[in-house]
Scaffold this motif. Structure first.
Motif, PDB file in Angstrom:
ATOM      1  N   THR A  66      11.395  14.659 -11.478  1.00 26.19           N
ATOM      2  CA  THR A  66      11.052  13.588 -12.411  1.00 26.19           C
ATOM      3  C   THR A  66      11.294  12.230 -11.781  1.00 26.19           C
ATOM      4  OG1 THR A  66      11.616  14.975 -14.305  1.00 26.19           O
ATOM      5  CG2 THR A  66      11.551  12.606 -14.688  1.00 26.19           C
ATOM      6  N   ASP A  67      10.364  11.313 -11.984  1.00 23.13           N
ATOM      7  CA  ASP A  67      10.463   9.944 -11.494  1.00 23.13           C
ATOM      8  C   ASP A  67      11.632   9.245 -12.200  1.00 23.13           C
ATOM      9  OD1 ASP A  67      10.099   7.213 -10.976  1.00 23.13           O
ATOM     10  OD2 ASP A  67       7.919   7.371 -11.001  1.00 23.13           O
ATOM     11  N   ILE A  68      12.465   8.533 -11.442  1.00 23.35           N
ATOM     12  CA  ILE A  68      13.639   7.906 -12.056  1.00 23.35           C
ATOM     13  C   ILE A  68      13.256   6.809 -13.040  1.00 23.35           C
ATOM     14  CG2 ILE A  68      15.132   8.441 -10.116  1.00 23.35           C
ATOM     15  CD1 ILE A  68      15.005   5.450  -9.375  1.00 23.35           C
ATOM     16  N   ARG A  69      12.041   6.266 -12.935  1.00 21.79           N
ATOM     17  CA  ARG A  69      11.617   5.265 -13.926  1.00 21.79           C
ATOM     18  C   ARG A  69      11.445   5.910 -15.290  1.00 21.79           C
ATOM     19  NH1 ARG A  69       6.491   3.179 -10.898  1.00 21.79           N
ATOM     20  NH2 ARG A  69       6.392   5.430 -10.642  1.00 21.79           N
ATOM     21  N   GLN A  70      10.998   7.176 -15.301  1.00 24.30           N
ATOM     22  CA  GLN A  70      10.894   7.900 -16.564  1.00 24.30           C
ATOM     23  C   GLN A  70      12.282   8.176 -17.139  1.00 24.30           C
ATOM     24  OE1 GLN A  70       8.333  10.979 -14.607  1.00 24.30           O
ATOM     25  NE2 GLN A  70       7.191  10.830 -16.520  1.00 24.30           N
ATOM     26  N   LEU A  94      16.312  -0.045  -3.071  1.00 22.89           N
ATOM     27  CA  LEU A  94      15.567   1.122  -3.522  1.00 22.89           C
ATOM     28  C   LEU A  94      14.135   0.725  -3.839  1.00 22.89           C
ATOM     29  CD1 LEU A  94      15.566   4.088  -4.468  1.00 22.89           C
ATOM     30  CD2 LEU A  94      16.254   3.270  -6.716  1.00 22.89           C
ATOM     31  N   GLU A  95      13.171   1.416  -3.204  1.00 24.84           N
ATOM     32  CA  GLU A  95      11.762   1.171  -3.476  1.00 24.84           C
ATOM     33  C   GLU A  95      11.302   2.144  -4.549  1.00 24.84           C
ATOM     34  OE1 GLU A  95       9.115   0.581  -0.082  1.00 24.84           O
ATOM     35  OE2 GLU A  95      10.860   0.806   1.203  1.00 24.84           O
ATOM     36  N   ILE A  96      10.760   1.593  -5.630  1.00 24.70           N
ATOM     37  CA  ILE A  96      10.312   2.465  -6.721  1.00 24.70           C
ATOM     38  C   ILE A  96       8.853   2.188  -7.085  1.00 24.70           C
ATOM     39  CG2 ILE A  96      12.605   2.728  -7.720  1.00 24.70           C
ATOM     40  CD1 ILE A  96      11.909   0.582  -9.729  1.00 24.70           C
ATOM     41  N   TYR A  97       8.136   1.554  -6.164  1.00 27.34           N
ATOM     42  CA  TYR A  97       6.748   1.207  -6.464  1.00 27.34           C
ATOM     43  C   TYR A  97       5.811   2.377  -6.211  1.00 27.34           C
ATOM     44  CZ  TYR A  97       8.926  -3.348  -6.087  1.00 27.34           C
ATOM     45  OH  TYR A  97       9.760  -4.408  -6.240  1.00 27.34           O
ATOM     46  N   VAL A  98       4.709   2.380  -6.946  1.00 29.68           N
ATOM     47  CA  VAL A  98       3.665   3.377  -6.719  1.00 29.68           C
ATOM     48  C   VAL A  98       2.323   2.665  -6.697  1.00 29.68           C
ATOM     49  CG1 VAL A  98       4.894   5.282  -7.745  1.00 29.68           C
ATOM     50  CG2 VAL A  98       3.521   3.857  -9.207  1.00 29.68           C
ATOM     51  N   GLN A 122       0.809  -1.196   0.000  1.00 33.63           N
ATOM     52  CA  GLN A 122       0.000   0.000   0.000  1.00 33.63           C
ATOM     53  C   GLN A 122       0.859   1.269   0.000  1.00 33.63           C
ATOM     54  OE1 GLN A 122      -2.509  -0.493   3.414  1.00 33.63           O
ATOM     55  NE2 GLN A 122      -3.751  -2.083   2.470  1.00 33.63           N
ATOM     56  N   HIS A 123       2.164   1.107   0.244  1.00 32.97           N
ATOM     57  CA  HIS A 123       3.056   2.252   0.215  1.00 32.97           C
ATOM     58  C   HIS A 123       3.162   2.802  -1.202  1.00 32.97           C
ATOM     59  CE1 HIS A 123       5.245   0.495   3.965  1.00 32.97           C
ATOM     60  NE2 HIS A 123       4.017   0.912   4.229  1.00 32.97           N
ATOM     61  N   ARG A 124       3.273   4.093  -1.312  1.00 37.90           N
ATOM     62  CA  ARG A 124       3.400   4.742  -2.618  1.00 37.90           C
ATOM     63  C   ARG A 124       4.700   5.528  -2.633  1.00 37.90           C
ATOM     64  NH1 ARG A 124      -1.007   4.735  -5.665  1.00 37.90           N
ATOM     65  NH2 ARG A 124      -0.341   6.598  -6.777  1.00 37.90           N
ATOM     66  N   VAL A 125       5.783   4.831  -2.943  1.00 40.00           N
ATOM     67  CA  VAL A 125       7.108   5.439  -2.923  1.00 40.00           C
ATOM     68  C   VAL A 125       7.510   5.820  -4.344  1.00 40.00           C
ATOM     69  CG1 VAL A 125       9.529   5.119  -2.338  1.00 40.00           C
ATOM     70  CG2 VAL A 125       7.743   4.075  -0.922  1.00 40.00           C
ATOM     71  N   VAL A 126       7.882   7.075  -4.526  1.00 39.99           N
ATOM     72  CA  VAL A 126       8.354   7.542  -5.823  1.00 39.99           C
ATOM     73  C   VAL A 126       9.721   8.186  -5.612  1.00 39.99           C
ATOM     74  CG1 VAL A 126       7.958   9.082  -7.765  1.00 39.99           C
ATOM     75  CG2 VAL A 126       6.018   7.937  -6.683  1.00 39.99           C
ATOM     76  N   VAL A 127      10.716   7.712  -6.335  1.00 38.73           N
ATOM     77  CA  VAL A 127      12.067   8.250  -6.210  1.00 38.73           C
ATOM     78  C   VAL A 127      12.290   9.293  -7.304  1.00 38.73           C
ATOM     79  CG1 VAL A 127      14.518   7.710  -6.195  1.00 38.73           C
ATOM     80  CG2 VAL A 127      12.874   6.080  -5.251  1.00 38.73           C
ATOM     81  N   LYS A 128      12.675  10.480  -6.879  1.00 39.89           N
ATOM     82  CA  LYS A 128      12.890  11.574  -7.816  1.00 39.89           C
ATOM     83  C   LYS A 128      14.348  11.608  -8.271  1.00 39.89           C
ATOM     84  CE  LYS A 128       8.676  13.019  -7.183  1.00 39.89           C
ATOM     85  NZ  LYS A 128       7.652  12.829  -8.247  1.00 39.89           N
TER      86      LYS A 128
END
Length: 207
Positions: free
Chosen positions: A158-162, A203-207, A67-73
C-alpha cells in the motif's frame, strides 16, 4: 486496499478510487482576454534556450527529475517483527510489554488470528499508575475486555499516502499490516510515518 476486521466479519474500508471528489465553490467568472494581448506576453523560447540562464537550467533539471515515478510502500516504514498479545492476557502484562519495548500499540491475537488492537491510551483509561510507573489498580482485567474490536488493516504494498489519508479520515493512530495469508506481519503508526518523512535523504513520494 484497506480491510476492517470486526466481530461481524471483514469488510472493505477504502480504496483510492472510492475517495469522494472534493466539493469546491463555483469559480468566479473571468472575462476573456484577447489573444493579441497574450501574444505580446509570450516569451521568445529560441532566444531563451540559446543563452540558458540559471532559471532555464533549473527548469530543465526539474522537468527531468519530475519524470521519476517513485512510490513508497508501507512495507518500507512499518515496524517489524510485529509484537502482539493474547486476548486472555492481563492488562498488567500488556502495560509491562508496552513499557519495556516502548511501543503504544499491541495487535491482539486468538490462535494467530487478528481479533483486536490494544493501545496504551486504552490501557491507561482502565488502570491506575503509581508515581514510580508501576500499576496500582486495574491490571487484573483481561485484554480482550478492553481492546478495540474493529481494526483497519492494509497490505504490504500500500502507498504510504493512502495510509496517511486513512489516519486522517478515520482518526486512527495505527494500521496493522497483513501478508497474503491474512496474517499480521507489521504495524505502522503515525509516528513511523513522521520519522520516515524527517529522515535524510528526503523521502520522494511523487508519482
Amino acid at each position: 486496499m484497506f480491510v476492517v476486521y470486526s466481530p461481524e466479519g471483514q469488510s472493505l474500508a477504502s480504496t483510492v478510487q472510492q475517495i469522494p471528489v472534493l466539493r469546491v465553490d463555483p469559480s468566479t467568472r473571468v472575462n476573456q482576454i484577447e489573444n493579441s494581448w497574450l501574444d505580446e506576453l509570450k516569451p521568445d523560447e529560441k532566444s531563451l534556450l540559446a543563452k540558458p540562464s540559471k532559471e532555464v537550467n533549473a527548469y530543465q533539471q526539474n522537468k527531468k527529475e519530475s519524470q521519476h515515478r517513485v512510490v513508497v510502500k508501507v512495507a518500507e516504514i512499518m515496524s517489524e517483527p510485529i509484537i502482539t498479545i493474547n486476548q486472555e492476557a492481563l492488562l498488567a502484562q500488556a502495560y509491562d510489554r508496552m513499557s519495556r519495548l516502548q511501543i503504544d500499540y499491541l495487535p491482539v491475537l486468538d490462535d494467530k488470528r487478528l481479533i483486536g488492537l490494544l493501545s496504551r491510551e486504552q490501557v491507561l483509561r482502565k488502570v491506575i499508575v503509581a508515581e514510580n510507573g508501576d500499576l496500582e489498580l486495574g491490571g487484573e482485567r483481561l485484554v480482550g475486555a478492553v481492546m478495540q474490536q474493529q481494526i483497519i488493516t492494509t497490505e504490504l504494498d500500500t502507498d504510504i499516502r493512502q495510509v496517511a489519508q486513512v489516519f486522517t479520515q478515520f482518526d486512527v493512530g495505527a494500521l496493522v499490516i497483513m501478508n497474503s495469508m491474512e496474517q499480521p506481519v507489521g504495524i505502522v503508526t503515525r509516528g513511523d510515518l513522521v520519522k520516515r518523512l524527517a529522515k535524510e535523504p528526503p523521502l520522494e513520494i511523487y508519482v
